[in-house]
Write a protein that holds these residues in place. Structure first.
Motif, mmCIF file in Angstrom:
data_model
loop_
_atom_site.group_PDB
_atom_site.id
_atom_site.type_symbol
_atom_site.label_atom_id
_atom_site.label_comp_id
_atom_site.label_asym_id
_atom_site.label_seq_id
_atom_site.Cartn_x
_atom_site.Cartn_y
_atom_site.Cartn_z
ATOM 1 N N MET A 56 1.323 10.319 -0.723
ATOM 2 C CA MET A 56 1.130 9.236 0.651
ATOM 3 C C MET A 56 0.271 9.306 1.106
ATOM 4 S SD MET A 56 1.262 11.205 4.594
ATOM 5 C CE MET A 56 2.459 12.561 4.246
ATOM 6 N N SER A 57 -0.690 9.340 0.694
ATOM 7 C CA SER A 57 -2.640 8.139 0.148
ATOM 8 C C SER A 57 -2.066 7.498 -0.669
ATOM 9 C CB SER A 57 -3.564 8.922 -0.114
ATOM 10 O OG SER A 57 -3.202 10.051 -0.879
ATOM 11 N N ASP A 58 -1.332 7.091 -1.414
ATOM 12 C CA ASP A 58 -1.083 5.900 -2.761
ATOM 13 C C ASP A 58 -0.580 4.871 -1.953
ATOM 14 O OD1 ASP A 58 -2.365 8.545 -4.740
ATOM 15 O OD2 ASP A 58 -0.792 8.355 -5.399
ATOM 16 N N LYS A 59 0.405 5.418 -1.438
ATOM 17 C CA LYS A 59 1.289 4.337 -0.590
ATOM 18 C C LYS A 59 0.736 3.820 0.559
ATOM 19 C CE LYS A 59 5.609 2.487 0.234
ATOM 20 N NZ LYS A 59 5.291 1.978 1.977
ATOM 21 N N LEU A 60 -0.479 4.862 1.100
ATOM 22 C CA LEU A 60 -1.138 4.257 1.857
ATOM 23 C C LEU A 60 -1.936 3.182 2.017
ATOM 24 C CD1 LEU A 60 -2.149 3.524 4.572
ATOM 25 C CD2 LEU A 60 -3.679 5.703 5.043
ATOM 26 N N VAL A 61 -2.827 2.912 0.696
ATOM 27 C CA VAL A 61 -3.671 2.441 -0.121
ATOM 28 C C VAL A 61 -2.617 1.443 -0.406
ATOM 29 C CG1 VAL A 61 -5.367 2.594 -2.021
ATOM 30 C CG2 VAL A 61 -5.238 4.312 -0.944
ATOM 31 N N ASP A 62 -1.703 1.537 -0.628
ATOM 32 C CA ASP A 62 -1.052 0.658 -1.575
ATOM 33 C C ASP A 62 -0.572 -0.664 -0.717
ATOM 34 O OD1 ASP A 62 -1.118 0.932 -4.154
ATOM 35 O OD2 ASP A 62 0.381 2.041 -4.234
ATOM 36 N N GLU A 72 -10.029 9.759 -7.268
ATOM 37 C CA GLU A 72 -8.462 9.920 -6.720
ATOM 38 C C GLU A 72 -8.247 8.400 -7.489
ATOM 39 O OE1 GLU A 72 -9.680 12.849 -4.461
ATOM 40 O OE2 GLU A 72 -10.306 11.190 -4.588
ATOM 41 N N PRO A 73 -7.058 8.233 -8.125
ATOM 42 C CA PRO A 73 -6.591 6.914 -8.814
ATOM 43 C C PRO A 73 -5.851 5.993 -7.418
ATOM 44 C CG PRO A 73 -4.652 7.970 -9.442
ATOM 45 C CD PRO A 73 -6.287 9.789 -9.108
ATOM 46 N N ALA A 74 -6.429 6.064 -6.250
ATOM 47 C CA ALA A 74 -5.918 5.064 -5.516
ATOM 48 C C ALA A 74 -7.181 4.928 -4.700
ATOM 49 C CB ALA A 74 -4.970 6.193 -4.154
ATOM 50 N N TYR A 75 -7.826 6.111 -4.908
ATOM 51 C CA TYR A 75 -9.379 5.241 -4.704
ATOM 52 C C TYR A 75 -10.585 4.045 -6.011
ATOM 53 C CZ TYR A 75 -14.617 5.378 -3.873
ATOM 54 O OH TYR A 75 -16.136 5.195 -4.149
ATOM 55 N N ARG A 76 -9.852 4.780 -7.102
ATOM 56 C CA ARG A 76 -11.062 4.511 -8.471
ATOM 57 C C ARG A 76 -10.283 3.246 -8.442
ATOM 58 N NH1 ARG A 76 -15.626 4.681 -9.568
ATOM 59 N NH2 ARG A 76 -16.231 6.783 -8.952
ATOM 60 N N ASP A 77 -8.477 3.085 -9.132
ATOM 61 C CA ASP A 77 -8.189 2.016 -9.507
ATOM 62 C C ASP A 77 -7.660 0.876 -8.482
ATOM 63 O OD1 ASP A 77 -8.714 3.373 -11.792
ATOM 64 O OD2 ASP A 77 -6.409 4.584 -11.524
ATOM 65 N N ALA A 78 -7.304 1.582 -7.272
ATOM 66 C CA ALA A 78 -6.650 0.102 -6.263
ATOM 67 C C ALA A 78 -7.373 0.456 -4.713
ATOM 68 C CB ALA A 78 -5.480 1.295 -5.646
ATOM 69 N N LEU A 79 -8.477 0.763 -4.534
ATOM 70 C CA LEU A 79 -9.262 0.706 -3.523
ATOM 71 C C LEU A 79 -10.284 0.386 -4.242
ATOM 72 C CD1 LEU A 79 -9.823 3.554 -0.729
ATOM 73 C CD2 LEU A 79 -9.133 0.671 -0.609
ATOM 74 N N LEU A 80 -11.277 -0.061 -5.034
ATOM 75 C CA LEU A 80 -12.317 -0.550 -5.663
ATOM 76 C C LEU A 80 -12.292 -1.309 -6.465
ATOM 77 C CD1 LEU A 80 -14.271 2.386 -6.560
ATOM 78 C CD2 LEU A 80 -14.324 1.630 -4.710
ATOM 79 N N GLY A 81 -10.944 -1.752 -6.711
ATOM 80 C CA GLY A 81 -10.709 -3.417 -7.373
ATOM 81 C C GLY A 81 -10.032 -4.340 -6.469
#
Length: 702
Positions: A393-399, A423-432
């Protein structure tokens, strides 16, 4: 101390040649394993080669360094020299040769100068004398080599330029690169024997694309140049965020020992920063997060904040913090609420904060909700606190957050609350992404408040330099100057004459030297009256019982006069000037206006809630000339006692225009007499519904 009547422009320094040199010499370069100079040589060489510069090792004890022919002296460098980095212990001798070589810039790595006590201060004085003999610009001494770091160019957003007087304190800020925050430069200024923070503020503000300037400052070399540099950045629309140590006596003492700078009165430092739109923060984490927010976000259209989360508790917590910080959480429009109710159950709140209950986040509804919120005209910043990672769920929210942020220039601020941060949602998505991302609620609130405050400042700012606020000299300056005796304190009646020369209204007073004169004076003024002993050696007359209010008859005047003369004789051996008989002004609010001479910024204007308790409550604020009338009004409005001036418990409001008039006239007085007047205290200045009257004043000449 800054020269209050001195320079009004910043000096010209071609720092392009420092940051993009064509030739670099490293004095003391070494390739001996395990030596600190070997590590430093390697860093500088790599940086110079990335910059496309020719680099020359200078070491008379080596034929080559890392395979490059070593020169016995910097004088042997075959080209014109842009930058010399001095790593040797004999710093002064090396600098003499650098000056002889006519290098443009030098970096002095060594410590042991003004930060290290009296002997070090003497060494720095000799260093500054040596610099005055040549044209080289020096960074340091007591600096690190952080200017020669590797700066990533693969990160999104406008970059931050970093200035620090301590290299180690800048390290956790610069490491923001590791979480996707872009930096363009790092200037570690050290003791600032020559190049100072102001030089770099100007340079960074002039560079196209600079998103923000982040600074760790222990002290100012010159208060005047900091004002000018902050003004320059404000006119260029480049925000400055700063940690300034020295809030406490301990902090001030350590700042002195570290950099050898005067730290200035902290309240004045804060006031100058507010005056020029500099955001002052306390922690290095706040410095990084706030600078990133300002660098990454377009100016807002309004000041509305919306909170959106999957939890009512999370929303309430964040809403409390934002509201307590003075931020506005407006209700969403009726149309927005109707649209949100299609996707969010009826038992959840949707007017702001918005609580979706969790489930809509994991499917197509999540994006619809976000699009609807950011389209609301009442929303200028969206804050999304995610208190824990809960994939998918949090991955989808970040996307969805990243996608919707790409469709709007409204900042979408995300708080990632997981303590792990892996977490990938933070490390890979948000920080990028280029979103403002925070790890704590507090840092998010600090950054959002700074964002709105800076842009409100930027919209209203009008520079006071370059003649736009040149008030000339008051016609009363000559008469005022004639009253001042070097080093002397003016008694109240003379101090009020000083005010009158500048058109500041004072109470009607008559100086009397006998009880008979006092009775006649009281009769002419009208009862009741106030009696005060007049004398320069009696500045705190109320504490000594030398002020009597409400004297209502001739008989009482005689009694009070005799009693006061007797008390004055016991309090001081200096003859008094007499007794002032003053009109009694009733009602109004007691305020204080004054001038002090700050060790860094020169003449400084104070305003606050006054009276006998001014030193207890310390409800005062400051500004440093030049400032305009609007700034004077903001000064008046920022004291905690403002409700008293606006009218409370049925009392009439004070005449703020009249109070501002006095503040502006006192500023003019401070500017005209900056070389002659050390202090001025108008306490109280009574703010009435129809004017302002100075009931007491005390001036001290330099």
């Amino acid at each position: 101390m800054a020269n209050p009547a001195g320079h009004d422009t910043l000096r010209e320094v071609d720092l392009d040649r420092f940051f993009r040199p064509e030739t670099v010499a490293v004095i003391g370069a070494s390739d001996t394993p395990g030596r600190p100079t070997t590590l430093n040589w390697g860093r500088i060489r790599a940086w110079a080669e990335r910059a496309g510069a020719r680099v020359y090792p200078v070491n008379p004890n080596k034929e080559t360094v890392d395979g490059i022919p070593s020169l016995p002296s910097v004088l042997d460098v075959p080209d014109e020299l842009d930058l010399a980095v001095i790593l040797v212990a004999d710093a002064m001798g090396a600098l003499e040769q650098v000056i002889a070589k006519k290098a443009r810039f030098a970096v002095l790595f060594a410590a042991g100068f003004s930060e290290s006590g009296q002997e070090g201060e003497e060494r720095q004085r000799r260093l500054e004398e040596l610099l005055a003999t040549g044209g080289v610009r020096l960074l340091g001494p007591n600096t690190n080599l952080n200017a020669f770091e590797s700066f990533r160019d693969d990160l999104p957003g406008r970059p931050i330029a970093l200035i620090t007087q301590s290299g180690h304190q800048g390290r956790p800020v610069f490491q923001g690169q590791e979480i996707g925050i872009r930096f363009s430069h790092w200037a570690p200024t050290g003791n600032e024997a020559d190049l100072e923070s102001a030089d770099f503020i100007r340079y960074f503000a002039d560079r196209p694309g600079t998103g923000a300037i982040a600074a760790y400052i222990e002290g100012f070399k010159d208060g005047r140049t900091f004002q000018l540099a902050a003004d320059h950045a404000a006119r260029r629309g480049v925000p400055i965020v700063a940690v300034k140590v020295g809030r406490t006596d301990v902090g001030r003492s350590w700042a002195k020992s570290h950099t050898g700078h005067l730290t200035g009165a902290d309240a004045v430092v804060s006031a100058v920063m507010r005056q020029y739109g500099v955001t002052r923060v306390d922690g290095l984490d706040e410095l990084l997060d706030t600078a990133a927010m300002l660098a990454r976000s377009a100016p807002p259209r309004g000041d509305g904040v919306c909170v959106y989360s999957i939890s009512g508790g999370t929303s309430a917590h964040m809403a409390d913090l934002l509201t307590a910080a003075g931020l506005r959480l407006p209700e969403l429009t009726p149309d927005t609420q109707v649209a949100l109710r299609e996707w969010i159950p009826g038992y959840l709140r949707i007017n702001n904060p918005v609580d979706n209950g969790g489930h809509p986040t994991g499917d197509w509804r999540g994006r619809r909700i976000l699009d609807t919120i950011v389209a609301d005209p009442n929303v200028d910043v969206l804050v999304v606190p995610i208190t824990g990672a809960f994939p998918p769920m949090s991955d989808k929210l970040v996307d969805d957050l990243i996608a919707v942020a790409a469709t709007t220039d409204k900042p979408v601020c995300v708080v990632w609350g997981s303590p792990a941060g892996t977490e990938p949602a933070y490390r890979d998505a948000l920080l990028g992404s280029s979103l403002p991302v925070f790890r704590t609620f507090g840092n998010c609130v600090t950054a959002v408040r700074a964002f709105f405050e800076y842009h409100a400042f930027a919209r209203r700012y009008r520079s006071g330099w370059g003649g736009s606020m040149d008030l000339g000299t008051s016609p009363g300056a000559g008469a005022a100057r004639a009253l001042l005796v070097p080093g002397a304190v003016l008694p109240e009646h003379r101090s009020k004459e000083l005010l009158s020369a500048y058109g500041i209204r004072t109470s009607r007073d008559i100086l009397c030297t006998s009880a008979t004169e006092a009775v006649a004076a009281a009769s002419s003024l009208g009862y009741p009256v106030v009696l005060k002993v007049a004398g320069a050696e009696l500045p705190h007359k109320t504490d000594l019982g030398l002020v009597q209010v409400g004297v209502g008859s001739g008989r009482e005047v005689r009694e009070v006069y005799a009693r006061m003369v007797e008390r004055a004789a016991a309090a001081t051996s200096t003859p008094i000037d007499g007794v002032l008989v003053c009109e009694q002004v009733s009602g109004g609010v007691e305020t204080v206006v004054g001038i002090a001479t700050d060790e860094l910024f020169g003449p400084t204007v104070m305003f606050g809630i006054g009276g006998v308790s001014v030193e207890v409550y310390r409800d005062v604020t400051f500004r440093v000339p030049p400032f305009d009338r609007d700034e004077a009004l903001r000064m008046v409005r920022e004291v905690r006692g403002l409700p008293l001036l606006l009218g409370s418990r049925g009392r009439p409001a004070a005449d703020l225009d009249a109070v501002v008039d006095v503040v502006m006239r006192v500023q003019q007085l401070a500017r005209d007499l900056s070389g002659e007047l050390a202090e001025l205290d108008i306490n109280p200045l009574v703010a009435l519904p129809d004017g302002a009257v100075a009931l007491d004043a005390l001036a001290t000449a330099r």
